[in-house]
Structures are given as C-alpha cells and as structure tokens.
Scaffold this motif. Structure first.
Motif, PDB file in Angstrom:
ATOM      1  N   SER A  27     -20.502   2.949  41.765  1.00 36.23           N
ATOM      2  CA  SER A  27     -20.437   3.327  40.239  1.00 36.23           C
ATOM      3  C   SER A  27     -20.014   2.046  39.345  1.00 36.23           C
ATOM      4  O   SER A  27     -19.353   1.275  39.562  1.00 36.23           O
ATOM      5  CB  SER A  27     -19.654   4.366  39.697  1.00 36.23           C
ATOM      6  OG  SER A  27     -19.448   4.916  38.425  1.00 36.23           O
ATOM      7  N   ILE A  28     -20.884   2.059  38.290  1.00 35.94           N
ATOM      8  CA  ILE A  28     -20.763   0.828  37.365  1.00 35.94           C
ATOM      9  C   ILE A  28     -19.807   1.351  36.195  1.00 35.94           C
ATOM     10  O   ILE A  28     -19.827   0.523  35.162  1.00 35.94           O
ATOM     11  CB  ILE A  28     -22.075   0.299  36.855  1.00 35.94           C
ATOM     12  CG1 ILE A  28     -23.031   1.154  36.145  1.00 35.94           C
ATOM     13  CG2 ILE A  28     -22.892  -0.424  37.994  1.00 35.94           C
ATOM     14  CD1 ILE A  28     -24.266   0.699  35.564  1.00 35.94           C
ATOM     15  N   LEU A  29     -19.541   2.257  36.228  1.00 35.05           N
ATOM     16  CA  LEU A  29     -18.774   2.994  34.878  1.00 35.05           C
ATOM     17  C   LEU A  29     -17.376   2.452  34.746  1.00 35.05           C
ATOM     18  O   LEU A  29     -17.004   1.988  33.662  1.00 35.05           O
ATOM     19  CB  LEU A  29     -18.399   4.497  35.244  1.00 35.05           C
ATOM     20  CG  LEU A  29     -19.743   5.550  35.006  1.00 35.05           C
ATOM     21  CD1 LEU A  29     -19.375   7.064  35.583  1.00 35.05           C
ATOM     22  CD2 LEU A  29     -19.980   5.367  33.420  1.00 35.05           C
ATOM     23  N   SER A  53     -18.090  -3.132  28.801  1.00 35.05           N
ATOM     24  CA  SER A  53     -18.038  -1.460  29.255  1.00 35.05           C
ATOM     25  C   SER A  53     -17.975  -0.739  27.741  1.00 35.05           C
ATOM     26  O   SER A  53     -18.578   0.326  27.990  1.00 35.05           O
ATOM     27  CB  SER A  53     -16.620  -1.274  29.731  1.00 35.05           C
ATOM     28  OG  SER A  53     -15.720  -1.607  28.805  1.00 35.05           O
ATOM     29  N   ARG A  71     -28.411  -0.150  30.795  1.00 30.06           N
ATOM     30  CA  ARG A  71     -27.980   0.362  32.027  1.00 30.06           C
ATOM     31  C   ARG A  71     -28.067   1.634  32.207  1.00 30.06           C
ATOM     32  O   ARG A  71     -28.194   2.515  31.231  1.00 30.06           O
ATOM     33  CB  ARG A  71     -26.382   0.001  32.264  1.00 30.06           C
ATOM     34  CG  ARG A  71     -25.501   0.596  31.243  1.00 30.06           C
ATOM     35  CD  ARG A  71     -24.183   0.002  31.428  1.00 30.06           C
ATOM     36  NE  ARG A  71     -23.259   0.848  30.501  1.00 30.06           N
ATOM     37  CZ  ARG A  71     -21.943   0.574  30.665  1.00 30.06           C
ATOM     38  NH1 ARG A  71     -21.336   0.040  31.291  1.00 30.06           N
ATOM     39  NH2 ARG A  71     -21.233   1.036  29.416  1.00 30.06           N
ATOM     40  N   ASP A  72     -27.955   2.178  33.577  1.00 31.25           N
ATOM     41  CA  ASP A  72     -28.246   3.681  33.808  1.00 31.25           C
ATOM     42  C   ASP A  72     -27.354   3.843  34.795  1.00 31.25           C
ATOM     43  O   ASP A  72     -27.166   3.524  35.786  1.00 31.25           O
ATOM     44  CB  ASP A  72     -29.476   3.776  34.492  1.00 31.25           C
ATOM     45  CG  ASP A  72     -29.923   5.436  34.730  1.00 31.25           C
ATOM     46  OD1 ASP A  72     -28.850   6.114  34.920  1.00 31.25           O
ATOM     47  OD2 ASP A  72     -30.921   5.881  34.640  1.00 31.25           O
ATOM     48  N   ASN A  73     -26.045   4.566  33.984  1.00 30.04           N
ATOM     49  CA  ASN A  73     -24.807   4.706  35.042  1.00 30.04           C
ATOM     50  C   ASN A  73     -25.289   5.752  36.183  1.00 30.04           C
ATOM     51  O   ASN A  73     -24.766   5.600  37.291  1.00 30.04           O
ATOM     52  CB  ASN A  73     -23.788   5.288  34.250  1.00 30.04           C
ATOM     53  CG  ASN A  73     -23.245   4.324  33.132  1.00 30.04           C
ATOM     54  OD1 ASN A  73     -23.467   3.265  33.328  1.00 30.04           O
ATOM     55  ND2 ASN A  73     -22.896   4.838  31.995  1.00 30.04           N
ATOM     56  N   ASP A  74     -25.772   6.738  35.927  1.00 30.01           N
ATOM     57  CA  ASP A  74     -26.450   7.534  37.063  1.00 30.01           C
ATOM     58  C   ASP A  74     -27.006   6.878  38.276  1.00 30.01           C
ATOM     59  O   ASP A  74     -26.962   7.192  39.385  1.00 30.01           O
ATOM     60  CB  ASP A  74     -27.286   8.748  36.759  1.00 30.01           C
ATOM     61  CG  ASP A  74     -26.589   9.668  35.727  1.00 30.01           C
ATOM     62  OD1 ASP A  74     -27.141  10.435  34.769  1.00 30.01           O
ATOM     63  OD2 ASP A  74     -25.230   9.700  35.697  1.00 30.01           O
ATOM     64  N   LYS A  76     -26.607   3.562  38.815  1.00 26.61           N
ATOM     65  CA  LYS A  76     -25.833   2.534  39.096  1.00 26.61           C
ATOM     66  C   LYS A  76     -26.859   1.325  38.901  1.00 26.61           C
ATOM     67  O   LYS A  76     -26.587   0.323  39.939  1.00 26.61           O
ATOM     68  CB  LYS A  76     -25.354   2.576  40.735  1.00 26.61           C
ATOM     69  CG  LYS A  76     -24.419   4.065  40.999  1.00 26.61           C
ATOM     70  CD  LYS A  76     -23.809   3.906  42.160  1.00 26.61           C
ATOM     71  CE  LYS A  76     -24.979   4.154  43.193  1.00 26.61           C
ATOM     72  NZ  LYS A  76     -24.254   4.245  44.690  1.00 26.61           N
TER      73      LYS A  76
END
Length: 115
Positions: A27-29, A53, A71-74, A76
């Motif tokens: 995850s990139i969150l 962030s 970015r698209d967190n879902d 990654k």
C-alpha cells in the motif's frame, strides 16, 4: 521493503504524450513522499516531480505545465502523465518512494523523444 516497478516508457515523437506507471508491492497510503526522477544521456539524475502524503506537489521548472503526477491508492500505483514531450525529456525515468526514512527506487523505464 517496498518494491517498485515502472512501465510505460517508449519512443515518442516531439509533441507527443506518454503515461508512466509505478506499481508498488504494498500500500502507498503510508508513504510519506513519492516522486519521479530521470537521468538523461550523460547527465546526472534529477528530480522531475514529487508528491507528499497530503497530495502537495512540486515540479521541476523544465516540466511545469506539461507533466502531472497522480496516484491511485487502490491500485498501489503512481502515475506520471507527460504531454508536449521534447527531445530533452529523453532519459530513464525512475520512481522513488520515501517510507519510514528509507528511499526505495524502481529500476526505471526508458523514454526516448525523437523524430
């Protein structure tokens, strides 16, 4: 340890567009900072753009108005949309993330802008 894989590079004519992708192994969150860098022929690696962030962004003067990081967190994934490409944009483009004080780099994807 975060693994990054870039894709989307290739040969494009001046004025054309490309979209680069950087897929992370996790995850990139929780990532503090992510960005794109490039290294042209005979040049040092330089920062192209970074995103925090909180989605604040910084762009190199040479790409402002032409490149966009997102970015698209879902998924990654971090993207670099590159428009109005110029021959001087040629180089290997690398994705980098900073997480818990450690830099992680991908292996890069080659972008060649030529007629």
């Amino acid at each position: 340890q975060v693994q990054l894989v870039e894709s989307g590079g290739g040969l494009v004519r001046p004025g054309g567009s490309l979209r680069l992708s950087c897929v992370a192994s996790e995850s990139i969150l929780g990532i503090n900072l992510m960005g794109w860098y490039r290294q042209g022929p005979g040049k040092q690696r330089e920062q192209v753009t970074i995103m925090t962030s909180s989605d604040d962004t910084i762009y190199a003067d040479s790409v402002k108005g032409r490149f966009t990081i997102s970015r698209d967190n879902d998924k990654k994934t971090v993207y670099l949309q590159m428009n109005s490409l110029k021959p001087e944009d040629t180089g290997v483009y690398y994705c980098k993330v900073l997480k818990r004080g450690i830099d992680y780099w991908g292996k890069g994807t080659l972008v060649t802008v030529s007629s």
